[in-house]
Design an enzyme around this catalytic site. Structure first.
Site, short mmCIF file in Angstrom:
data_model
loop_
_atom_site.label_atom_id
_atom_site.label_comp_id
_atom_site.label_asym_id
_atom_site.label_seq_id
_atom_site.Cartn_x
_atom_site.Cartn_y
_atom_site.Cartn_z
CE LYS A 207 -3.87 2.40 2.02
NZ LYS A 207 -4.82 2.57 3.13
CB SER A 276 -5.84 10.83 1.16
OG SER A 276 -4.52 10.33 1.34
#
Length: 340
Positions: A207, A276
């Protein structure tokens, strides 16, 4: 009944709270501002799969109102936690587990990591300055969590699920403990996927691979993931960043189950999505940079691994954050991660 407090009742925290409530846990939330007021007044509303469900969950901005917990799930941005560790004290009993559901490398990463490097059983300065969490919580409390879903808070008190339902969980030492099994079962009972991983650190790196590359590139350019993938020059920058990140990860024992090209394809096939960090820029929120980029550079410096592309992009995005007033420049941190 298992007591679970979610510290930070934003999008991901709210999604977890709904699932754990469905599973029958005694759930409470630490929130603030209009979001807290809306939850206290009307309950927390989850919009998912075309349906809207209201959950009456105890919520407060004062952890002392909620008492000691079996689990405290931390869904704040990683950089905001060290300064408020004392606020967690009322929630912590002798056996309370802490589950940092955060982006990037977590503060507990090198606890029982057995990497054979100087980093073992030491905190990460970039995400835990002064070892604030390591000392206040104790790494033995930590259960790892890799967050995959996307959600949003379109208005106070409302959580809108976008996609994904998996939260991978794991003990720092890779064991299959009773507390890990109990938490996983609660997530599953609540409708989520919660696999228990013996090598959770590998998933953290997969990730982080995307976070440390796509996030700053998008933050700087304003491009969505598919736009980055459609531009050969930008894709090459992302590729070089990922290869440097991979070298650092492998140096501390991480195994990358997919190759760089597949990881890039997996990210850029998401149409219209901005990571984000770019959303932080557009919404004027503090930028989450240290957990996503500075951690990799800290390890690279300590292990003497060259990361020229990561260095350059990290320097630019940190300057962007400083100029916009969304990132606080720290001389000590700068000297740590950009030291030559």
């Amino acid at each position: 009944m298992t007591k679970v407090c979610i510290y930070g009742a934003g999008a991901i925290g709210g999604l977890m709270a709904a699932a754990l409530s469905e599973a029958g846990a005694d759930v409470s939330l630490v929130a603030r501002g209009p979001h807290l007021a809306a939850i206290q007044d009307k309950g927390m509303i989850l919009r998912k799969d075309g349906q809207e469900t209201t959950y009456k969950i105890k919520a407060s901005d004062n952890p002392a109102d909620l008492g000691q917990q079996d689990y405290v799930i931390v869904t704040l941005k990683a950089h905001s936690v060290p300064a408020i560790v004392d606020q967690f004290t009322p929630l912590l009993g002798p056996e309370t587990a802490i589950v940092p559901a955060v982006n990037g490398l977590p503060w507990w990463y090198f606890y029982k990591a057995d990497t054979g490097t100087v980093l073992d059983d030491n905190p990460l300065e970039t995400v835990d300055p002064g070892a604030a969490q390591w000392k206040a919580f104790g790494p033995q409390r930590a259960i790892g969590c890799v967050v995959y879903p996307a959600a949003d808070v379109p208005e106070p008190g409302v959580i809108e699920h976008k996609y994904g339902n998996r939260f991978s969980l794991g003990e720092p030492d890779g064991s299959q403990s009773e507390r890990l099994e109990r938490l996983s079962n609660l997530f599953i009972k609540g409708g989520l996927k919660a696999p228990r991983k013996g090598r959770l650190r590998d998933e953290l790196w997969i990730k982080l691979w995307g976070n440390c590359s796509f996030n700053p590139v998008s933050a700087l350019t304003g491009a969505s993931l598919d736009q980055i993938g459609a531009n050969a020059a930008c894709t090459d920058v992302v590729r070089r960043m990922m290869l440097e990140c991979k070298a650092v990860g492998e140096a501390v024992g991480a195994r990358f189950a997919v190759d760089v090209e597949r990881r890039i394809e997996g990210g850029t096939e998401i149409i219209g999505h901005k990571p984000s960090t770019r959303q932080d820029v557009e919404k004027g929120r503090p930028m989450e940079l240290d957990a996503l980029t500075s951690t990799v550079l800290e390890l690279a410096r300590k292990l003497d691994i060259p990361t020229p592309t990561l260095d350059a992009v990290a320097a630019l995005v940190r300057m962007q954050g400083s100029v916009l007033g969304l990132y606080q420049h720290n001389e000590a941190l700068e000297s740590l991660i950009f030291k030559r």
